[in-house]
Motif scaffolding. Sequence first.
Motif, PDB file in Angstrom:
ATOM      1  N   PHE A  74       0.897  -1.151   0.000  1.00  0.00           N
ATOM      2  CA  PHE A  74       0.000   0.000   0.000  1.00  0.00           C
ATOM      3  C   PHE A  74       0.939   1.205   0.000  1.00  0.00           C
ATOM      4  CE2 PHE A  74      -2.588  -3.325   2.103  1.00  0.00           C
ATOM      5  CZ  PHE A  74      -3.599  -3.390   1.174  1.00  0.00           C
ATOM      6  N   GLU A  75       1.060   1.885   1.121  1.00  0.00           N
ATOM      7  CA  GLU A  75       2.091   2.905   1.250  1.00  0.00           C
ATOM      8  C   GLU A  75       3.411   2.222   1.622  1.00  0.00           C
ATOM      9  OE1 GLU A  75       2.512   5.989   4.596  1.00  0.00           O
ATOM     10  OE2 GLU A  75       1.488   7.053   2.954  1.00  0.00           O
ATOM     11  N   ASN A  76       3.332   1.224   2.507  1.00  0.00           N
ATOM     12  CA  ASN A  76       4.465   0.386   2.902  1.00  0.00           C
ATOM     13  C   ASN A  76       4.106  -1.066   2.593  1.00  0.00           C
ATOM     14  OD1 ASN A  76       5.618   2.695   3.935  1.00  0.00           O
ATOM     15  ND2 ASN A  76       5.116   2.224   6.059  1.00  0.00           N
ATOM     16  N   ARG A  77       5.076  -1.948   2.785  1.00  0.00           N
ATOM     17  CA  ARG A  77       4.789  -3.371   2.593  1.00  0.00           C
ATOM     18  C   ARG A  77       3.927  -3.874   3.748  1.00  0.00           C
ATOM     19  NH1 ARG A  77       9.929  -6.924   1.398  1.00  0.00           N
ATOM     20  NH2 ARG A  77      10.503  -6.129   3.441  1.00  0.00           N
ATOM     21  N   VAL A  78       3.023  -4.797   3.405  1.00  0.00           N
ATOM     22  CA  VAL A  78       2.115  -5.407   4.378  1.00  0.00           C
ATOM     23  C   VAL A  78       2.213  -6.910   4.219  1.00  0.00           C
ATOM     24  CG1 VAL A  78      -0.297  -5.620   5.069  1.00  0.00           C
ATOM     25  CG2 VAL A  78       0.572  -3.420   4.328  1.00  0.00           C
ATOM     26  N   HIS A  79       2.317  -7.605   5.356  1.00  0.00           N
ATOM     27  CA  HIS A  79       2.378  -9.062   5.367  1.00  0.00           C
ATOM     28  C   HIS A  79       1.042  -9.609   5.866  1.00  0.00           C
ATOM     29  CE1 HIS A  79       3.728 -13.153   6.257  1.00  0.00           C
ATOM     30  NE2 HIS A  79       3.054 -13.008   7.373  1.00  0.00           N
ATOM     31  N   PHE A  80       0.473 -10.549   5.102  1.00  0.00           N
ATOM     32  CA  PHE A  80      -0.746 -11.255   5.487  1.00  0.00           C
ATOM     33  C   PHE A  80      -0.380 -12.688   5.840  1.00  0.00           C
ATOM     34  CE2 PHE A  80      -2.170  -7.948   2.594  1.00  0.00           C
ATOM     35  CZ  PHE A  80      -3.314  -7.454   3.210  1.00  0.00           C
ATOM     36  N   ASP A  81      -0.724 -13.140   7.048  1.00  0.00           N
ATOM     37  CA  ASP A  81      -0.577 -14.547   7.396  1.00  0.00           C
ATOM     38  C   ASP A  81      -1.613 -15.354   6.621  1.00  0.00           C
ATOM     39  OD1 ASP A  81       1.517 -14.170   9.175  1.00  0.00           O
ATOM     40  OD2 ASP A  81       0.264 -14.251  10.965  1.00  0.00           O
ATOM     41  N   THR A  82      -1.546 -16.672   6.729  1.00  0.00           N
ATOM     42  CA  THR A  82      -2.521 -17.537   6.063  1.00  0.00           C
ATOM     43  C   THR A  82      -3.922 -17.323   6.622  1.00  0.00           C
ATOM     44  OG1 THR A  82      -0.760 -19.151   5.761  1.00  0.00           O
ATOM     45  CG2 THR A  82      -2.992 -19.929   5.413  1.00  0.00           C
ATOM     46  N   VAL A  83      -4.017 -17.031   7.921  1.00  0.00           N
ATOM     47  CA  VAL A  83      -5.305 -16.741   8.555  1.00  0.00           C
ATOM     48  C   VAL A  83      -5.193 -15.383   9.245  1.00  0.00           C
ATOM     49  CG1 VAL A  83      -7.003 -17.469  10.279  1.00  0.00           C
ATOM     50  CG2 VAL A  83      -5.763 -19.193   8.962  1.00  0.00           C
ATOM     51  N   ILE A  84      -6.136 -14.508   8.937  1.00  0.00           N
ATOM     52  CA  ILE A  84      -6.212 -13.199   9.576  1.00  0.00           C
ATOM     53  C   ILE A  84      -7.512 -13.170  10.363  1.00  0.00           C
ATOM     54  CG2 ILE A  84      -6.270 -10.697   9.244  1.00  0.00           C
ATOM     55  CD1 ILE A  84      -5.120 -12.681   6.354  1.00  0.00           C
ATOM     56  N   LYS A  85      -7.426 -12.760  11.635  1.00  0.00           N
ATOM     57  CA  LYS A  85      -8.601 -12.705  12.500  1.00  0.00           C
ATOM     58  C   LYS A  85      -8.819 -11.271  12.957  1.00  0.00           C
ATOM     59  CE  LYS A  85      -7.765 -17.309  14.372  1.00  0.00           C
ATOM     60  NZ  LYS A  85      -7.519 -18.080  15.589  1.00  0.00           N
ATOM     61  N   ALA A  86     -10.101 -10.911  13.128  1.00  0.00           N
ATOM     62  CA  ALA A  86     -10.435  -9.577  13.625  1.00  0.00           C
ATOM     63  C   ALA A  86     -11.879  -9.570  14.083  1.00  0.00           C
ATOM     64  CB  ALA A  86     -10.233  -8.533  12.534  1.00  0.00           C
ATOM     65  N   ASN A  87     -12.225  -8.542  14.826  1.00  0.00           N
ATOM     66  CA  ASN A  87     -13.617  -8.261  15.153  1.00  0.00           C
ATOM     67  C   ASN A  87     -14.083  -7.207  14.162  1.00  0.00           C
ATOM     68  OD1 ASN A  87     -13.730  -9.922  17.538  1.00  0.00           O
ATOM     69  ND2 ASN A  87     -12.419  -8.384  18.490  1.00  0.00           N
ATOM     70  N   LEU A  88     -15.143  -7.524  13.432  1.00  0.00           N
ATOM     71  CA  LEU A  88     -15.655  -6.629  12.399  1.00  0.00           C
ATOM     72  C   LEU A  88     -16.837  -5.853  12.945  1.00  0.00           C
ATOM     73  CD1 LEU A  88     -15.698  -5.660   9.428  1.00  0.00           C
ATOM     74  CD2 LEU A  88     -17.160  -7.630   8.921  1.00  0.00           C
ATOM     75  N   THR A  89     -16.710  -4.530  12.927  1.00  0.00           N
ATOM     76  CA  THR A  89     -17.810  -3.645  13.285  1.00  0.00           C
ATOM     77  C   THR A  89     -18.003  -2.683  12.127  1.00  0.00           C
ATOM     78  OG1 THR A  89     -16.294  -2.076  14.327  1.00  0.00           O
ATOM     79  CG2 THR A  89     -17.273  -3.762  15.755  1.00  0.00           C
ATOM     80  N   TYR A  90     -19.026  -1.853  12.208  1.00  0.00           N
ATOM     81  CA  TYR A  90     -19.201  -0.888  11.134  1.00  0.00           C
ATOM     82  C   TYR A  90     -18.059   0.118  11.215  1.00  0.00           C
ATOM     83  CZ  TYR A  90     -21.209   2.011   7.600  1.00  0.00           C
ATOM     84  OH  TYR A  90     -21.400   2.697   6.426  1.00  0.00           O
TER      85      TYR A  90
END
Length: 169
Positions: A74-90
């Motif tokens: 994006f602006e910097n490099r971003v690493h995505f693991d095989t599984v990404i977890k989060a709490n999704l809110t609006y």
Amino acid sequence: MTSSRSLSATPKPLFLILSLLHLCLLTTSENSIHDLLQSRGLPAGLFPQSVKSYNLDEEGHLQVFLDQPCLAKFENRVHFDTVIKANLTYGGLTGLQGLYQEELFLWLQVKDIIVDDPNSGLILFDIGLAHKQLSLSLFEDPPLCNPHSKGVLEEKNGGRKSMGFQAQR
């Protein structure tokens, strides 16, 4: 004879109900993670094109699955693991796990991603040590995510020690 009519009449409504249920399931399974993000006030491009699948439970716990860890820019490099977890809110992904951003040659875990005001054109990344505001326009389209080299994992998971430098006693 009337019993055969009632037997043949019963499957038709049942068939219609099952067909409608199947159609509803297909519709929800065809929605991409990118559509889901947009429906929750977030830009579509927060996750790469290569998302294999995702799960979202009733409490808003989101799990996003990739075939393999990868790097995007994006602006910097971003690493995505095989599984990404989060709490999704609006307007937010909080309590993130499995997403790292490179800052000054260090890999820092992204803890939260928040869009407070879409009209501002800004998105907030909480990387623990700092809050970083970026332009929403960077996240309009899902990025290409390239498999990364072993060196990135080593940097992210411990720096010198994991690259062969041992602490001397």
